[in-house]
Design a protein around this motif. Structure first.
Motif, PDB file in Angstrom:
ATOM      1  N   HIS A   8       0.842  -1.199   0.000  1.00 12.65           N
ATOM      2  CA  HIS A   8       0.000   0.000   0.000  1.00 12.65           C
ATOM      3  C   HIS A   8       0.880   1.253   0.000  1.00 12.65           C
ATOM      4  O   HIS A   8       1.731   1.421   0.869  1.00 12.65           O
ATOM      5  N   PRO A   9       0.677   2.166  -0.950  1.00 12.02           N
ATOM      6  CA  PRO A   9       1.574   3.319  -1.063  1.00 12.02           C
ATOM      7  C   PRO A   9       1.576   4.251   0.147  1.00 12.02           C
ATOM      8  O   PRO A   9       2.598   4.842   0.463  1.00 12.02           O
ATOM      9  N   GLU A  10       0.469   4.381   0.843  1.00 12.72           N
ATOM     10  CA  GLU A  10       0.416   5.259   2.012  1.00 12.72           C
ATOM     11  C   GLU A  10       0.868   4.564   3.295  1.00 12.72           C
ATOM     12  O   GLU A  10       1.288   5.226   4.233  1.00 12.72           O
ATOM     13  N   LEU A  11       0.757   3.256   3.354  1.00 15.41           N
ATOM     14  CA  LEU A  11       1.051   2.530   4.589  1.00 15.41           C
ATOM     15  C   LEU A  11       2.491   2.050   4.683  1.00 15.41           C
ATOM     16  O   LEU A  11       3.043   1.969   5.782  1.00 15.41           O
ATOM     17  N   ARG A  12       3.096   1.727   3.557  1.00 11.04           N
ATOM     18  CA  ARG A  12       4.417   1.089   3.590  1.00 11.04           C
ATOM     19  C   ARG A  12       5.457   1.919   4.324  1.00 11.04           C
ATOM     20  O   ARG A  12       6.352   1.379   4.948  1.00 11.04           O
ATOM     21  N   LYS A  13       5.345   3.243   4.289  1.00  6.93           N
ATOM     22  CA  LYS A  13       6.339   4.094   4.948  1.00  6.93           C
ATOM     23  C   LYS A  13       6.350   3.889   6.466  1.00  6.93           C
ATOM     24  O   LYS A  13       7.366   4.122   7.112  1.00  6.93           O
ATOM     25  N   HIS A  14       5.243   3.435   7.035  1.00 10.07           N
ATOM     26  CA  HIS A  14       5.167   3.234   8.484  1.00 10.07           C
ATOM     27  C   HIS A  14       5.959   2.008   8.942  1.00 10.07           C
ATOM     28  O   HIS A  14       6.277   1.893  10.126  1.00 10.07           O
ATOM     29  N   LEU A  15       6.246   1.102   8.032  1.00 13.36           N
ATOM     30  CA  LEU A  15       6.918  -0.142   8.417  1.00 13.36           C
ATOM     31  C   LEU A  15       8.307   0.086   9.005  1.00 13.36           C
ATOM     32  O   LEU A  15       8.823  -0.779   9.707  1.00 13.36           O
ATOM     33  N   ALA A  16       8.897   1.242   8.765  1.00 18.37           N
ATOM     34  CA  ALA A  16      10.218   1.542   9.321  1.00 18.37           C
ATOM     35  C   ALA A  16      10.152   1.878  10.813  1.00 18.37           C
ATOM     36  O   ALA A  16      11.176   1.892  11.483  1.00 18.37           O
ATOM     37  N   TYR A  20       4.992   1.366  15.401  1.00 22.90           N
ATOM     38  CA  TYR A  20       3.830   1.094  14.549  1.00 22.90           C
ATOM     39  C   TYR A  20       3.620  -0.415  14.442  1.00 22.90           C
ATOM     40  O   TYR A  20       2.521  -0.925  14.643  1.00 22.90           O
ATOM     41  N   LYS A  21       4.698  -1.106  14.141  1.00 28.28           N
ATOM     42  CA  LYS A  21       4.599  -2.559  13.997  1.00 28.28           C
ATOM     43  C   LYS A  21       4.196  -3.210  15.313  1.00 28.28           C
ATOM     44  O   LYS A  21       3.376  -4.133  15.339  1.00 28.28           O
ATOM     45  N   ALA A  22       4.728  -2.716  16.426  1.00 27.38           N
ATOM     46  CA  ALA A  22       4.389  -3.275  17.737  1.00 27.38           C
ATOM     47  C   ALA A  22       2.915  -3.067  18.057  1.00 27.38           C
ATOM     48  O   ALA A  22       2.254  -3.958  18.601  1.00 27.38           O
ATOM     49  N   ALA A  23       2.375  -1.894  17.703  1.00 30.36           N
ATOM     50  CA  ALA A  23       0.956  -1.622  17.961  1.00 30.36           C
ATOM     51  C   ALA A  23       0.072  -2.586  17.181  1.00 30.36           C
ATOM     52  O   ALA A  23      -0.906  -3.123  17.712  1.00 30.36           O
ATOM     53  N   ASP A  39      -5.582   5.271  18.964  1.00 28.76           N
ATOM     54  CA  ASP A  39      -5.102   6.619  19.266  1.00 28.76           C
ATOM     55  C   ASP A  39      -3.968   7.022  18.333  1.00 28.76           C
ATOM     56  O   ASP A  39      -3.667   8.201  18.185  1.00 28.76           O
ATOM     57  N   ASP A  40      -3.328   6.046  17.714  1.00 35.69           N
ATOM     58  CA  ASP A  40      -2.248   6.297  16.754  1.00 35.69           C
ATOM     59  C   ASP A  40      -2.892   6.477  15.379  1.00 35.69           C
ATOM     60  O   ASP A  40      -3.501   5.544  14.853  1.00 35.69           O
ATOM     61  N   PRO A  41      -2.788   7.679  14.788  1.00 34.53           N
ATOM     62  CA  PRO A  41      -3.430   7.903  13.488  1.00 34.53           C
ATOM     63  C   PRO A  41      -2.986   6.914  12.413  1.00 34.53           C
ATOM     64  O   PRO A  41      -3.769   6.579  11.516  1.00 34.53           O
ATOM     65  N   ARG A  42      -1.766   6.414  12.506  1.00 35.50           N
ATOM     66  CA  ARG A  42      -1.283   5.453  11.507  1.00 35.50           C
ATOM     67  C   ARG A  42      -2.013   4.126  11.619  1.00 35.50           C
ATOM     68  O   ARG A  42      -2.306   3.476  10.613  1.00 35.50           O
ATOM     69  N   VAL A  43      -2.322   3.712  12.843  1.00 41.52           N
ATOM     70  CA  VAL A  43      -3.055   2.454  13.042  1.00 41.52           C
ATOM     71  C   VAL A  43      -4.477   2.599  12.503  1.00 41.52           C
ATOM     72  O   VAL A  43      -4.980   1.704  11.820  1.00 41.52           O
ATOM     73  N   MET A  44      -5.112   3.731  12.799  1.00 44.10           N
ATOM     74  CA  MET A  44      -6.459   3.968  12.276  1.00 44.10           C
ATOM     75  C   MET A  44      -6.438   3.945  10.750  1.00 44.10           C
ATOM     76  O   MET A  44      -7.267   3.302  10.117  1.00 44.10           O
ATOM     77  N   GLN A  45      -5.469   4.621  10.155  1.00 46.32           N
ATOM     78  CA  GLN A  45      -5.334   4.647   8.697  1.00 46.32           C
ATOM     79  C   GLN A  45      -5.166   3.234   8.154  1.00 46.32           C
ATOM     80  O   GLN A  45      -5.783   2.857   7.161  1.00 46.32           O
ATOM     81  N   MET A  56      -7.311   7.059   4.989  1.00 48.70           N
ATOM     82  CA  MET A  56      -7.498   8.193   5.868  1.00 48.70           C
ATOM     83  C   MET A  56      -6.193   8.982   5.833  1.00 48.70           C
ATOM     84  O   MET A  56      -5.120   8.403   5.828  1.00 48.70           O
ATOM     85  N   THR A  57      -6.276  10.258   5.782  1.00 47.27           N
ATOM     86  CA  THR A  57      -5.056  11.053   5.818  1.00 47.27           C
ATOM     87  C   THR A  57      -4.921  11.704   7.183  1.00 47.27           C
ATOM     88  O   THR A  57      -5.910  11.913   7.890  1.00 47.27           O
ATOM     89  N   TYR A  58      -3.697  12.012   7.554  1.00 47.48           N
ATOM     90  CA  TYR A  58      -3.417  12.711   8.797  1.00 47.48           C
ATOM     91  C   TYR A  58      -2.208  13.595   8.555  1.00 47.48           C
ATOM     92  O   TYR A  58      -1.465  13.409   7.607  1.00 47.48           O
ATOM     93  N   THR A  59      -2.035  14.556   9.433  1.00 48.36           N
ATOM     94  CA  THR A  59      -0.939  15.506   9.287  1.00 48.36           C
ATOM     95  C   THR A  59       0.108  15.271  10.369  1.00 48.36           C
ATOM     96  O   THR A  59      -0.140  14.531  11.337  1.00 48.36           O
ATOM     97  N   ASP A  60       1.242  15.919  10.218  1.00 50.78           N
ATOM     98  CA  ASP A  60       2.261  15.865  11.268  1.00 50.78           C
ATOM     99  C   ASP A  60       1.698  16.414  12.575  1.00 50.78           C
ATOM    100  O   ASP A  60       2.037  15.939  13.646  1.00 50.78           O
TER     101      ASP A  60
END
Length: 87
Positions: A8-16, A20-23, A39-45, A56-60
């Protein structure tokens, strides 16, 4: 699941990010952790995207707010690191 996230183009960046992975692993192991993980916007996304509900998009600022409120562990910010080298 990890293959779908990596594809997934929006999700793959979180794998670093190990947090995120632990959640996500915590949710897989114990579904009762889901409310806190959301509570973590990346998990919701991620959960929305994996369910086919679109991205879902989120900002810094969303991430910083979650960190300030203690909903997400503080992460090193790339720009802060770059500022140190610029000085």
């Amino acid at each position: 699941m990890w293959e779908r996230i990596a594809a997934h183009p929006e999700l793959r960046k979180h794998l670093a990010d190990p947090g995120y992975k632990a959640a996500l692993e915590a949710v897989r192991a114990e579904h009762a952790t889901l409310p806190k993980a959301l509570d973590d916007p990346r998990v919701m996304q991620t959960l929305l995207a994996l369910q086919g509900m679109g991205a879902m998009t989120y900002t810094d600022e969303d991430m910083r707010r979650a960190e300030r409120e203690g909903k997400l562990a503080a992460r090193p910010h790339p720009l802060a690191h770059d500022d140190q080298h610029a000085a």
